[in-house]
Design a protein around this motif. Structure first.
Motif, PDB file in Angstrom:
ATOM      1  N   UNK A   5       0.849  -1.206   0.000  1.00 37.26           N
ATOM      2  CA  UNK A   5       0.000   0.000   0.000  1.00 37.26           C
ATOM      3  C   UNK A   5       0.879   1.249   0.000  1.00 37.26           C
ATOM      4  N   UNK A   6       2.028   1.136   0.655  1.00 34.56           N
ATOM      5  CA  UNK A   6       2.932   2.278   0.794  1.00 34.56           C
ATOM      6  C   UNK A   6       3.381   2.848  -0.561  1.00 34.56           C
ATOM      7  N   UNK A   7       3.366   2.022  -1.598  1.00 35.36           N
ATOM      8  CA  UNK A   7       3.721   2.519  -2.934  1.00 35.36           C
ATOM      9  C   UNK A   7       2.779   3.635  -3.393  1.00 35.36           C
ATOM     10  N   UNK A   8       1.596   3.700  -2.810  1.00 43.32           N
ATOM     11  CA  UNK A   8       0.584   4.652  -3.273  1.00 43.32           C
ATOM     12  C   UNK A   8       0.321   5.754  -2.235  1.00 43.32           C
ATOM     13  N   UNK A   9       1.216   5.851  -1.248  1.00 43.59           N
ATOM     14  CA  UNK A   9       1.051   6.849  -0.185  1.00 43.59           C
ATOM     15  C   UNK A   9       2.197   7.858  -0.264  1.00 43.59           C
TER      16      UNK A   9
END
Lengths: 352, 352
Positions: free
Chosen positions: A343-347
Motif C-alpha cells: 500500500x505504501x507505494x501509493x502513499x
C-alpha cells in the motif's frame, strides 16, 4: 493493496450477497449517507481515422461500507458502418489486444487505496443487479416466464441476476442473429439449469410472459406499449430500447436514478463532436420515482396482479461501483485472491 | 507500468524542461488539441469529530504528448480552530501516518496505463511553473528583486521556478512566523545560491521590488492595490491573497484559466455542508485573458517598463497534471527510476 483480475472478480462475486449489499447501498443513499459524482467523458483526437480517445470516469461512495469507488475507462472508440447503420465500437489497442477499464476502491476512514480491479464483470453485475432489484420491487411474486431480448454479456448477466429474485422456470430468448441465440441457449441453459427456449421474434418471446427484459445495443425501440400485457413487468437497460408509449401506458413507472447523465468535455474551441461522441436525449428524470424510493418504501409499487410495471435502468452511478466493488473486494480478501502490492507505494509524506 | 514515489519525481523533475513542456501544453490547449475536465469533490461523513472524507479528482490530456492524466486526492479533512481562526487541515490517516494523492497517466494511442505517481511534488510544480510562465510573459525582462510572501512548500516551489525565467539576484522573504523565515532563508539560500533576506513585514518585502509573489494560505488579503508600484509584476496563487483594488489598479491583469472551478457533491438530501467543505467565491472569470492567450500572443502584454502587471494563478486544471506528469514520467523512464509492475495487471479482455 490488492490488484485483481476478472477471474478473481468472477470467483468472488456472490450474486445473492451482492444484491443484498446493493439494496443496502440504495437504502443508505436514500438516507443521505452515500454520495455520487456524475459520469464525465473527456475526448481527444486519435491518430486512427474515425477514431477518438475517450476517458470516462465516475465516483461514488457509501459511508456504512467505508468505501469510495472510482471507475475509469480509457478507451479508443470508432464509428463503424455495419449493414447500413453507424455503430460505435471500442478498440482493444492496449498491449495484447486488450481493453482498459478499472474500478479503484479507497477507504473512507483512512483514505488509503484498497484495491484496483477491472471493470468488465463489475460493470455487467452492477447493471444486472439493479435490474433485479427493480424486478424484486415491481414484478409479480409468482413471475415464472421471462422474455429475454438480447444475447450479449448484459443479457447473460441479467439472466444470472433475475433468477435470484423470482422463480423463473421458462426463458424465451430472442436475438436477430440465430447463431447468437443458439449459443446463448446452449451455454446459459447449462449454467443456470433452466429451460431456455430460442424464439424467432420479439413478439413470440414477449407473448404471455411475466417479465420482459431487453438487454441490447438497439438504437431503435424494440418494445412498444401494446406489447406489455396485463400483469407484466418490463425491465429496460437503455432508453433507446423503449417506445415512448411504454412510459404512458404502464401503471407503475420507475427508474434507476434521477441523478444527472453523462457530462461531455471536448477541447476548448472544438465546436463539432468527434467521431463516437454519443449524447443521450435530454430528458427530465425528475418526475419519476427512483430505486431509492422503491427500497425505502416511498415509491409507488404494484398493488395487484393485473397492473403493468416498467423499470428503466436509465443511468449508471458511481455508488453502484462502490457497492459491487466492496462485495468483490471482501470476497477476494476472504478467498485470498489477487496480487498484493505494498500500500505504501501509493502513499506519501507530502501534504498535497 | 511504472509506480513512482516522490524521490523518483524529485530526481526526474527538470524545471527548465518541464516549463517548456507546460508552455507547449498551453499552446496546444489554445489550438483545441488538449482537454480539461473540471475538478470535482465528493464528500462523506467521517467517524472523527469535525472531520469529513473528501475525494477530489480532475482530468486533462494533451494529444501531442500522447497522455491523459487523472489526479485524485483521497483525504480526511478537519476544521481546526487555531488562535481564533478556523483552519482546514488534512489528516495523514493512511498507514504510517501518510497522505493519499496521486497522478495516473494513460496513453491516448493505446489507452493503457503508463504510470501512477504521488501528486505532492507535482502539485507544487504545476502551480509554480504556471506562475513562472505568468512572470515570463508579464514581468520586466530585467526583474532582479523578488518579494516572496510565504515560506511553505508552495513558496519553495515558486522560488525554484521563478529564478529559471528572470535574473533574480535579491529575494526578500516574509512570513508572520520568524522561525519559518529563518529556516527558509537558510535552506533555500543554500539550494538556490541566491542572496535571501529575511524581512519583518509585507511592506518591507514589497517596497521597490520588481516581482511580488504571494504563496500563502491566507484567507484575508495581503497585497493591496497601492503596494504595487510602477513597473512591478504581482503573482498570486489564491484569490483570497488579493485585495479587490489590485484587479482595477493594475495595467495588465491575466489569470491562469477561465475554465470553471471546483464542483462539490454532497449526499443527496444533505442540505448543510460538512465540516471542511470550502466553496470559492463565485466570480466571472470570463472577462480576463488567460495563460493560453499570453502564450499564443493573443493576450494583452506589458508594453513598457512602467506598467504594473498582475497574474492570478486562479484555478488548477487537469492538463497541468498531464504536462508535468509527462515530463516526470519520461524523466523516470530515461533514468530507470520507479517500480515496474506488469501493465497486463491493469488490462482486460472484456469489452466494458
Amino acid at each position: 493493496m490488492l490488484i485483481l483480475n476478472n477471474h478473481d472478480v468472477q470467483k468472488a462475486l456472490d450474486r445473492d450477497e451482492c444484491l443484498a449489499i446493493c439494496e443496502d447501498a440504495y437504502r443508505e443513499l436514500g438516507l443521505s449517507r452515500a454520495v455520487n459524482r456524475p459520469t464525465t467523458q473527456s475526448y481527444l483526437p486519435h491518430s486512427m481515422a474515425s477514431s477518438t480517445y475517450s476517458f470516462k470516469s465516475v465516483e461514488g461512495g457509501i459511508a456504512k461500507f467505508n468505501v469510495m469507488a472510482l471507475r475509469i475507462c480509457s478507451d479508443i472508440v470508432r464509428e463503424e458502418e455495419t449493414s447500413g447503420t453507424l455503430r460505435l465500437n471500442k478498440l482493444p489497442l492496449a498491449p495484447g489486444g486488450k481493453f482498459v477499464g478499472m474500478v479503484q476502491l479507497f477507504s473512507i476512514e483512512t483514505g488509503e487505496p484498497l484495491a484496483i480491479m477491472p471493470d468488465g464483470l463489475i460493470q455487467q453485475a452492477r447493471v444486472a443487479i439493479t435490474s433485479a432489484l427493480g424486478v424484486k420491487y415491481l414484478a409479480r411474486e409468482d413471475s415464472a416466464t421471462l422474455a429475454l431480448i438480447g444475447t450479449g454479456d448484459q443479457a447473460r448477466a441479467h439472466l444470472r441476476s433475475l433468477i435470484t429474485v423470482r422463480p423463473i422456470s421458462v426463458v424465451r430468448v430472442f436475438s436477430p442473429n440465430p447463431v447468437h441465440r443458439k449459443e446463448f441457449v446452449k451455454t446459459m441453459g447449462a449454467e443456470c439449469g433452466i429451460d431456455l427456449q430460442e424464439v424467432s421474434s420479439v413478439e413470440e418471446a414477449v407473448k404471455n410472459c411475466d417479465i420482459i427484459c431487453t438487454a441490447t445495443n438497439a438504437s431503435k425501440s424494440i418494445i412498444t406499449g401494446t406489447m406489455i400485457e396485463s400483469g407484466m413487468h418490463y425491465n429496460a437497460i437503455r432508453e433507446f430500447e423503449v417506445e415512448e408509449s411504454v412510459f404512458t401506458r404502464c401503471d407503475v413507472v420507475a427508474i434507476h436514478t434521477r441523478f444527472g447523465g453523462v457530462i461531455h468535455y471536448l477541447p476548448p474551441g472544438q465546436e463539432d463532436d468527434f467521431p463516437g461522441v454519443r449524447r443521450e436525449k435530454d430528458r427530465d428524470w425528475g418526475q419519476f420515482p427512483e430505486i431509492t424510493d422503491l427500497v425505502a418504501g416511498h415509491g409507488p409499487t404494484r398493488i395487484n396482479d393485473n397492473q403493468t410495471t416498467f423499470f428503466l435502468n436509465n443511468i449508471g452511478t458511481g455508488m453502484q461501483f462502490a457497492a459491487v466493488g466492496y462485495s468483490v473486494y471482501f470476497g477476494c480478501l476472504k478467498m485470498g485472491l489477487g496480487h498484493e502490492v505494498p500500500t505504501d507505494w501509493f502513499l506519501q509524506d507530502i501534504k498535497p
